[in-house]
Every structure is written in C-alpha cells, then in structure tokens.
Design a protein around this motif. Structure first.
Motif, PDB file in Angstrom:
ATOM      1  N   LEU A 179       0.824  -1.208   0.000  1.00 33.86           N
ATOM      2  CA  LEU A 179       0.000   0.000   0.000  1.00 33.86           C
ATOM      3  C   LEU A 179       0.860   1.261   0.000  1.00 33.86           C
ATOM      4  O   LEU A 179       0.456   2.294  -0.539  1.00 33.86           O
ATOM      5  CB  LEU A 179      -0.932  -0.015   1.206  1.00 33.86           C
ATOM      6  N   LEU A 180       2.047   1.178   0.586  1.00 33.57           N
ATOM      7  CA  LEU A 180       2.975   2.310   0.477  1.00 33.57           C
ATOM      8  C   LEU A 180       3.378   2.513  -0.981  1.00 33.57           C
ATOM      9  O   LEU A 180       3.429   3.649  -1.476  1.00 33.57           O
ATOM     10  CB  LEU A 180       4.196   2.061   1.360  1.00 33.57           C
ATOM     11  N   ALA A 181       3.664   1.412  -1.673  1.00 36.79           N
ATOM     12  CA  ALA A 181       4.008   1.519  -3.097  1.00 36.79           C
ATOM     13  C   ALA A 181       2.828   2.056  -3.901  1.00 36.79           C
ATOM     14  O   ALA A 181       3.024   2.793  -4.875  1.00 36.79           O
ATOM     15  CB  ALA A 181       4.432   0.150  -3.632  1.00 36.79           C
ATOM     16  N   CYS A 182       1.620   1.709  -3.498  1.00 33.20           N
ATOM     17  CA  CYS A 182       0.433   2.262  -4.173  1.00 33.20           C
ATOM     18  C   CYS A 182       0.403   3.779  -4.031  1.00 33.20           C
ATOM     19  O   CYS A 182       0.088   4.499  -4.983  1.00 33.20           O
ATOM     20  CB  CYS A 182      -0.834   1.656  -3.581  1.00 33.20           C
ATOM     21  N   GLY A 183       0.712   4.274  -2.845  1.00 27.61           N
ATOM     22  CA  GLY A 183       0.756   5.717  -2.650  1.00 27.61           C
ATOM     23  C   GLY A 183       1.821   6.381  -3.493  1.00 27.61           C
ATOM     24  O   GLY A 183       1.611   7.478  -4.038  1.00 27.61           O
ATOM     25  N   VAL A 184       2.971   5.726  -3.625  1.00 25.31           N
ATOM     26  CA  VAL A 184       4.045   6.268  -4.465  1.00 25.31           C
ATOM     27  C   VAL A 184       3.609   6.339  -5.923  1.00 25.31           C
ATOM     28  O   VAL A 184       3.805   7.359  -6.602  1.00 25.31           O
ATOM     29  CB  VAL A 184       5.313   5.408  -4.318  1.00 25.31           C
ATOM     30  N   ALA A 185       3.029   5.251  -6.428  1.00 28.51           N
ATOM     31  CA  ALA A 185       2.587   5.230  -7.828  1.00 28.51           C
ATOM     32  C   ALA A 185       1.533   6.294  -8.086  1.00 28.51           C
ATOM     33  O   ALA A 185       1.564   6.995  -9.108  1.00 28.51           O
ATOM     34  CB  ALA A 185       2.033   3.846  -8.171  1.00 28.51           C
ATOM     35  N   ALA A 186       0.586   6.437  -7.164  1.00 26.45           N
ATOM     36  CA  ALA A 186      -0.447   7.451  -7.327  1.00 26.45           C
ATOM     37  C   ALA A 186       0.144   8.852  -7.309  1.00 26.45           C
ATOM     38  O   ALA A 186      -0.294   9.736  -8.059  1.00 26.45           O
ATOM     39  CB  ALA A 186      -1.494   7.304  -6.220  1.00 26.45           C
ATOM     40  N   ALA A 187       1.160   9.067  -6.467  1.00 24.45           N
ATOM     41  CA  ALA A 187       1.775  10.394  -6.381  1.00 24.45           C
ATOM     42  C   ALA A 187       2.519  10.752  -7.665  1.00 24.45           C
ATOM     43  O   ALA A 187       2.413  11.876  -8.162  1.00 24.45           O
ATOM     44  CB  ALA A 187       2.725  10.438  -5.185  1.00 24.45           C
ATOM     45  N   ILE A 188       3.283   9.814  -8.213  1.00 26.49           N
ATOM     46  CA  ILE A 188       3.980  10.071  -9.469  1.00 26.49           C
ATOM     47  C   ILE A 188       2.978  10.309 -10.591  1.00 26.49           C
ATOM     48  O   ILE A 188       3.124  11.225 -11.415  1.00 26.49           O
ATOM     49  CB  ILE A 188       4.904   8.889  -9.818  1.00 26.49           C
ATOM     50  N   ALA A 189       1.933   9.494 -10.636  1.00 28.89           N
ATOM     51  CA  ALA A 189       0.907   9.654 -11.666  1.00 28.89           C
ATOM     52  C   ALA A 189       0.210  11.003 -11.536  1.00 28.89           C
ATOM     53  O   ALA A 189      -0.069  11.671 -12.541  1.00 28.89           O
ATOM     54  CB  ALA A 189      -0.115   8.516 -11.564  1.00 28.89           C
ATOM     55  N   ALA A 190      -0.085  11.419 -10.307  1.00 25.07           N
ATOM     56  CA  ALA A 190      -0.765  12.687 -10.104  1.00 25.07           C
ATOM     57  C   ALA A 190       0.152  13.875 -10.355  1.00 25.07           C
ATOM     58  O   ALA A 190      -0.296  14.928 -10.822  1.00 25.07           O
ATOM     59  CB  ALA A 190      -1.316  12.751  -8.678  1.00 25.07           C
ATOM     60  N   SER A 191       1.433  13.720 -10.064  1.00 25.42           N
ATOM     61  CA  SER A 191       2.362  14.830 -10.227  1.00 25.42           C
ATOM     62  C   SER A 191       2.652  15.131 -11.689  1.00 25.42           C
ATOM     63  O   SER A 191       2.737  16.291 -12.101  1.00 25.42           O
ATOM     64  CB  SER A 191       3.676  14.508  -9.498  1.00 25.42           C
ATOM     65  N   ALA A 202       7.227   2.814  -8.949  1.00 25.99           N
ATOM     66  CA  ALA A 202       6.957   2.192  -7.648  1.00 25.99           C
ATOM     67  C   ALA A 202       7.563   0.796  -7.571  1.00 25.99           C
ATOM     68  O   ALA A 202       8.111   0.401  -6.528  1.00 25.99           O
ATOM     69  CB  ALA A 202       5.451   2.135  -7.402  1.00 25.99           C
ATOM     70  N   MET A 203       7.471   0.023  -8.660  1.00 29.39           N
ATOM     71  CA  MET A 203       7.987  -1.346  -8.638  1.00 29.39           C
ATOM     72  C   MET A 203       9.506  -1.375  -8.806  1.00 29.39           C
ATOM     73  O   MET A 203      10.191  -2.204  -8.194  1.00 29.39           O
ATOM     74  CB  MET A 203       7.327  -2.166  -9.754  1.00 29.39           C
ATOM     75  N   GLU A 204      10.042  -0.482  -9.649  1.00 33.91           N
ATOM     76  CA  GLU A 204      11.459  -0.530 -10.001  1.00 33.91           C
ATOM     77  C   GLU A 204      12.348   0.155  -8.971  1.00 33.91           C
ATOM     78  O   GLU A 204      13.466  -0.303  -8.700  1.00 33.91           O
ATOM     79  CB  GLU A 204      11.646   0.136 -11.367  1.00 33.91           C
ATOM     80  N   MET A 207       9.692  -0.799  -4.582  1.00 36.85           N
ATOM     81  CA  MET A 207       9.524  -2.210  -4.215  1.00 36.85           C
ATOM     82  C   MET A 207      10.708  -3.081  -4.637  1.00 36.85           C
ATOM     83  O   MET A 207      10.972  -4.114  -4.042  1.00 36.85           O
ATOM     84  CB  MET A 207       8.243  -2.755  -4.853  1.00 36.85           C
ATOM     85  N   LEU A 208      11.391  -2.687  -5.681  1.00 40.85           N
ATOM     86  CA  LEU A 208      12.549  -3.422  -6.196  1.00 40.85           C
ATOM     87  C   LEU A 208      12.189  -4.835  -6.644  1.00 40.85           C
ATOM     88  O   LEU A 208      12.990  -5.762  -6.537  1.00 40.85           O
ATOM     89  CB  LEU A 208      13.670  -3.490  -5.139  1.00 40.85           C
ATOM     90  N   GLU A 209      10.951  -5.025  -7.119  1.00 41.00           N
ATOM     91  CA  GLU A 209      10.526  -6.336  -7.584  1.00 41.00           C
ATOM     92  C   GLU A 209       9.277  -6.177  -8.436  1.00 41.00           C
ATOM     93  O   GLU A 209       8.583  -5.153  -8.376  1.00 41.00           O
ATOM     94  CB  GLU A 209      10.227  -7.257  -6.403  1.00 41.00           C
ATOM     95  N   TYR A 210       9.012  -7.197  -9.242  1.00 42.82           N
ATOM     96  CA  TYR A 210       7.810  -7.237 -10.061  1.00 42.82           C
ATOM     97  C   TYR A 210       7.036  -8.503  -9.698  1.00 42.82           C
ATOM     98  O   TYR A 210       7.509  -9.613  -9.939  1.00 42.82           O
ATOM     99  CB  TYR A 210       8.158  -7.264 -11.558  1.00 42.82           C
ATOM    100  N   THR A 211       5.860  -8.338  -9.102  1.00 40.29           N
ATOM    101  CA  THR A 211       5.001  -9.469  -8.773  1.00 40.29           C
ATOM    102  C   THR A 211       3.567  -9.127  -9.146  1.00 40.29           C
ATOM    103  O   THR A 211       3.170  -7.953  -9.127  1.00 40.29           O
ATOM    104  CB  THR A 211       5.057  -9.810  -7.270  1.00 40.29           C
ATOM    105  N   LEU A 395      20.490   8.493 -13.528  1.00 38.48           N
ATOM    106  CA  LEU A 395      20.550   9.101 -12.204  1.00 38.48           C
ATOM    107  C   LEU A 395      19.768   8.294 -11.178  1.00 38.48           C
ATOM    108  O   LEU A 395      20.210   8.100 -10.048  1.00 38.48           O
ATOM    109  CB  LEU A 395      20.003  10.529 -12.264  1.00 38.48           C
ATOM    110  N   LEU A 396      18.604   7.783 -11.566  1.00 42.65           N
ATOM    111  CA  LEU A 396      17.743   7.061 -10.637  1.00 42.65           C
ATOM    112  C   LEU A 396      17.958   5.556 -10.676  1.00 42.65           C
ATOM    113  O   LEU A 396      17.414   4.844  -9.834  1.00 42.65           O
ATOM    114  CB  LEU A 396      16.273   7.350 -10.936  1.00 42.65           C
ATOM    115  N   ASN A 397      18.717   5.078 -11.653  1.00 35.45           N
ATOM    116  CA  ASN A 397      18.857   3.636 -11.881  1.00 35.45           C
ATOM    117  C   ASN A 397      17.476   3.021 -12.116  1.00 35.45           C
ATOM    118  O   ASN A 397      17.123   1.985 -11.557  1.00 35.45           O
ATOM    119  CB  ASN A 397      19.551   2.960 -10.700  1.00 35.45           C
ATOM    120  N   ALA A 398      16.698   3.688 -12.973  1.00 30.33           N
ATOM    121  CA  ALA A 398      15.335   3.242 -13.272  1.00 30.33           C
ATOM    122  C   ALA A 398      15.099   3.368 -14.771  1.00 30.33           C
ATOM    123  O   ALA A 398      14.373   4.260 -15.221  1.00 30.33           O
ATOM    124  CB  ALA A 398      14.324   4.075 -12.492  1.00 30.33           C
ATOM    125  N   PRO A 399      15.695   2.489 -15.580  1.00 34.16           N
ATOM    126  CA  PRO A 399      15.621   2.655 -17.042  1.00 34.16           C
ATOM    127  C   PRO A 399      14.209   2.545 -17.604  1.00 34.16           C
ATOM    128  O   PRO A 399      13.814   3.342 -18.448  1.00 34.16           O
ATOM    129  CB  PRO A 399      16.526   1.534 -17.572  1.00 34.16           C
TER     130      PRO A 399
END
Length: 605
Positions: A179-191, A202-204, A207-211, A395-399
């Motif tokens: 649910l914390l990751a859900c908040g992060v994803a919603a914040a990036i999407a809203a921003s 949020a996953m990359e 959470m550092l994982e894909y499930t 910079l973010l290590n998030a390709p």
C-alpha cells in the motif's frame, strides 16, 4: 432515586455480532498476511490512490498558487529583476533553515530517500510529522526558487498516505509495503499525469521487484491518482512538442556520444552526493540551507533558468529554441545548484532537475547533429526527449520508468527506439565506468543506512507471520496437577506456552504426554515433577524447551528472523493486540508461535 446500572462494556463487545465481525476481520487480515486477499488489496489501493492524488493536488496548489504575487507566469523566474533572483532563494533558504532548526532531528528526513529508509528498515511506518514538514517545507522551497523538483515531495506524501491508511486499519506489515508503493505510484501519476510511469517507478525504485500481487494494486492506485489530477488540471500532455523521429541511422553515433556525456554527468552528480549527504548529520540545517540558497541565488544572477522546477526551460529545449551556449550554461549551473540543494538537505526531488539536464544536453546534441548532418536529421526536440530519458534512467537507476515517463509526457512513440539505446549506454557508463548506483541507494549508504535489501530479505518481507505460524498452542501455568495435564493433552495442542516467573518457554505437548505415561516411582526427583505436592512443573520435566521472545502478529517473516537473531530465542510467540517490542509475558491473546524452521521452510518452497 436509584441510579440505572450501566451495561458492562466487555459484554457489549462480546455479543455474537461483534464476535462474527472480529472473526471476519481476522480472516481478512490472515489473507492479507499470505497475499491471498488480492481483491481487498485492490480496493484499498483504489482508496489510497484517490487520497494520494488529492494530497498531491493540494501540494501543487500550495507550491504554485502563491507565486502569482511575484511571477507573471508559473516558473517564469527569468522575468524577475536581479535582486529578486538572488534574494528569493536566499530568503527561502534562511526561512527553511529556521524551520528545520526548530524541528527535532527525527522529524527532519524527507523525500524519496526517507521513504526507502522507512520501507526497508522500519516496515513502512511513515511518521506523520515528517510528511507534514515535507508538505509545507517542500512548498516553500519551490516557491523560493530552489533548484529542485516537486516529484520527491510528492512521492513522500503519497507513501505517507498509503502507510497511514494501512496502519490505521492495523494491516499486516507485508500489506503495508504494497500500500505504500500504491501511494508512491499514485503520487507520481498525479504529479506528472503519467500513470504507467508511476507504476513502474513504484515497482522498479521502491519495491525493487515485479510481482502480480504487487502490480494490480499499484496499477489501480496509479489510475485513480491520475484521474484525480486530470479532474483538477486537465488531461492534456505535460509538454506540447511537435512529433519528430530519427531521419537516418547516421544520427545514432551522435546519440551514442550524447549518452556517454549523460552517463558521465549523472555519475558526477551521484558522486557529489557521497560527499554532500553526510554533511546533513554534521552541520546545522541553517548553515547548510544558506550555502545552497546563496549558491543558487548567485548562479541565478546570470542563469535564471535554474530557478524553480524549470519546466518552461525544459519545453524550450525540446522546441529547439535555446542555443548550444545557453544549453551548456544551464547544464553546468543546474548541476551545481541541484547537487548542493539535494545533497545539503533542501526538501525537494531530483527527477525534475534530471529531466531538465537531459533535455539541455540532448538539445545541444540535436543542434550539433543539424549542423553536421544537414537538414535530413531529427529536430533538436527529439534529441532533448531522448536525453531526458537517459539522464533520468542513469541518475535514478530506473531505465524502464524513465523510458515510459518520457513516452507519457510527450505522447511521441518515436522516442522509444533511440531512447532505449541511449538509456542502456548512459546506465552502463554511470554504473560500470564510474562504479555508481542510483542516487537514492548512494544517498542511503552515505547516511549510513541500509539500501537495497537482499533477495532473501525481499522474499521474507512479502509474507506475514500470521500466515505461517503454528496456531495449535495453549498458554498454561507452570504448575499443573495430573488431571489438568491430561485435560490439556486432550485439546491436542502442538506446543504448550509456559510463562512462570522466568522467561516464557515453549514445551512440546508430546513431552508432557510421554512424562505422564511413565510409571510413578517413589524416588522420582524434582527434575521429573514434584510428586510431593502432586504437581507437575512444566519448566523442569524432561523435554525440549524453547526460549520465547515476543513479536507482533503484524510482523513479516523478515522481522521474525531478525527478532530471533537479535534475542537469541528458540521461537517467537505471536499476539493479536500487541505492538512489536511491547510484550513481556504470555497471556490468553497469544495466537501462535514461529519457529526457525517455519521461516526456512517458506524460503525453500
């Protein structure tokens, strides 16, 4: 007059209806512990996405609205006179320093680094006081023109929203992570109005994982967060840039060189944080912020484009309306100002600045391509988009998050082919040639905190102890007579939990049964039970006994493993109404026990 007798509150909460509600709640919490209540997680994610979207909208209104009193247009710091360009960031830094000086050190950490620290080291518990500071201090930093982005504060606020909802509902800690990751994803999407990039970020990064169990809730949260911001700000793309594409494969070498430069600058930025971030623990916030604000104000006298989020400058770079000299100057000044601001603790993010740096470097490469290869080349705007993706990724290590963010920001699919190549090259240069990781992991390490968890830790943190614990347990007194012992065995518990006057211990019921089956002898010692008083001492009869330590039922298997190692216990007893660390002795609310083999069995499945 006779006073009416008040009903007993304990009876009120022990009605058949209340007991049914409690059993239903326990069943749902158990399903969440084992990641089986996916539909419930999706429903909670929808609520969190809406709440996080509203919080980000409020943050944007506070960080942009008051600017109408001194800016003709949003982000138009270039129109300010010299005195304002210098004085605004300095005054803002001074005020921020005073605020942070007043706040206790534990309430000061903010931003994405704070989110990752709380997620990986504190079971996702986000303090509200830090979120409140991020909300107001982040707005002040943006209004005063500090060289930062609004995405870092948005991520913090979104994560705090998800964490707050989860803890208010007393959900297991493995669900708190999701649910914390859900908040992060919603914040990036809203921003940024980029729901897909929010999911991947949020996953990359978080959470550092894909499930599958993580993807579905995060996706619905991103959609609901984006829907909220579209209702508030419209659904048009963030940047209006004409469609463009590569005209010739001869442009690839230029993009390759551009990626080399971006990778090197990203590594330089990250390396600077290794030396600047530790200063946050050594010097007062007033001194640090004044240094960052004064440097920003000084640079803004000549290059005002570095002030604020700089999205207007980014759009000019994508439209090809800035020359090579101007773009190079912006890159140099922005790199210095942002590195100082983020490294010294100004409450802002680096995603926005990374996009500006990439746009300016890519735009300069586009101008050079037009000059060397003639008109049969892509416009500088395409190079700027590709540069944005490469810089954000390195910079973010998030390709993947970077590539999708640019795609959603520009609605130009032609950026995918060159973008993938430049992202790979830039990330390789940053990670392999300069031996750097993402800026968040490097900042955590510079603060002396744990960053990326191991694969084993990731696995164990997905599942709550309630889903694997041994429930066939019974709490019993230390001394029993034979009748009580036989009645206890008839209940067929696997373990007997004994408190006594010493440390709580667990005894196998089979050991008690074996003892009762032994023939009674006159010369039996106290080691086998006290027959003189016809009592059996469960802490002295022959058998395997495990020292117990307490653990909250909300804990994950990772927390259970850490508690076993920290306390040197043989097992953990789990209680429903306990907070971790608050348990002292056994009582009737013990729900089960966790043994080391339970953890090992789950890990090896």
């Amino acid at each position: 007059m006779r006073r009416r007798k008040q009903p007993d509150s304990s009876l009120r909460f022990n009605t058949p209806q209340s007991r049914r509600h409690r059993r239903l709640l326990e069943r749902l919490q158990l399903q969440l512990s084992s990641q089986q209540a996916l539909s419930l997680l999706v429903l909670l994610a929808l609520v969190i996405g809406i709440c996080a979207g509203l919080v980000v909208i409020a943050f944007r209104q506070l960080s942009e609205g008051p600017a109408i009193f001194y800016l003709p247009r949003l982000d138009d710091f270039e129109s300010l006179p010299d005195g304002w360009r210098f004085g605004l960031p300095v005054a803002g830094a001074l005020l921020l320093g005073l605020i942070f000086h007043w706040v206790a050190p534990s309430g000061r950490p903010t931003g994405v680094v704070h989110v990752l620290d709380r997620l990986h080291n504190h079971q996702g518990k986000m303090p509200i006081k830090n979120a409140a500071l991020q909300f107001f201090a982040g707005s002040l930093a943006l209004l005063s023109g500090q060289s930062i982005g609004r995405e870092g504060p948005s991520v913090h606020l979104g994560a705090a929203t998800g964490s707050w909802v989860a803890h208010r509902l007393r959900l297991p800690n493995n669900s708190v992570r999701t649910l914390l990751a859900c908040g992060v994803a919603a914040a990036i999407a809203a921003s940024f109005n980029t729901p897909l990039a929010g999911v991947i970020f949020a996953m990359e990064v978080v959470m550092l994982e894909y499930t599958i169990a993580g993807f579905l809730p995060v996706m619905i949260a991103a959609v609901s967060g984006s829907a909220a911001t579209r209702l508030a700000f419209g659904h048009q793309a963030a940047f209006s840039v004409p469609a463009s594409q590569l005209e010739s494969l001869a442009e690839l070498p230029i993009l390759f060189v551009c990626a080399l430069v971006i990778g090197a600058l990203a590594a330089l930025f990250i390396i600077s944080q290794r030396y600047l971030v530790p200063l946050q623990q050594k010097h007062s916030p007033l001194l640090r912020f004044l240094l960052a604000g004064t440097t920003t104000g000084f640079l803004a006298l000549w290059i005002p484009e570095i002030l604020g989020t700089g999205y207007d400058t980014m759009e000019l770079a994508m439209l090809g309306q800035l020359g090579i000299a101007a773009l190079a100057a912006i890159v140099l000044a922005k790199l210095i100002a942002t590195a100082l601001a983020t490294g010294l603790g100004i409450p802002g993010g680096v995603i926005g600045p990374s996009l500006i740096l990439g746009a300016c470097i890519g735009g300069a490469a586009g101008h050079l391509a037009n000059h060397w290869l003639g008109a049969a080349t892509a416009s500088p705007g395409l190079y700027a988009m590709v540069g944005m993706a490469a810089m954000m990724a390195a910079l973010l290590n998030a390709p993947l998050a970077a590539l999708l963010a640019i795609l959603e920001l520009t609605y130009n699919p032609n950026v995918l082919f060159p973008g993938m190549m430049t992202i790979v090259v830039a990330c390789l240069v940053s990670r392999q040639m300069f031996n750097t990781e993402g800026i968040y992991q490097e900042s955590l390490r510079a603060l002396g905190k744990s960053g990326t968890p191991s694969w084993r830790a990731q696995m164990l943190s997905r599942v709550g102890v309630a889903s694997v614990m041994e429930r066939a347990v019974t709490v019993t007194p230390q001394l029993l007579d034979r009748t009580q012992a036989e009645r206890l065995i008839e209940q067929q518990p696997a373990w007997l939990l004994v408190g006594g006057d010493e440390t709580p211990q667990a005894l196998r019921t089979a050991d008690l049964a074996n003892f009762l089956q032994r023939p009674k002898k006159d010369n039996d010692t106290d080691e086998q039970g006290d027959y003189r008083e016809d009592k059996i001492d469960l802490l002295r009869l022959p058998g395997e006994r495990l020292q117990l330590a307490p653990l909250s039922w909300r804990a994950t298997l990772l927390e259970a493993q850490q508690q076993l190692e920290r306390r040197g216990a043989g097992a953990l007893f789990i209680g429903r109404d306990y907070d971790q660390g608050s348990l002292g002795v056994l009582d009737s609310e013990v729900a089960g026990i966790i043994l080391p083999q339970h953890i090992e069995h789950y890990y090896r499945q």
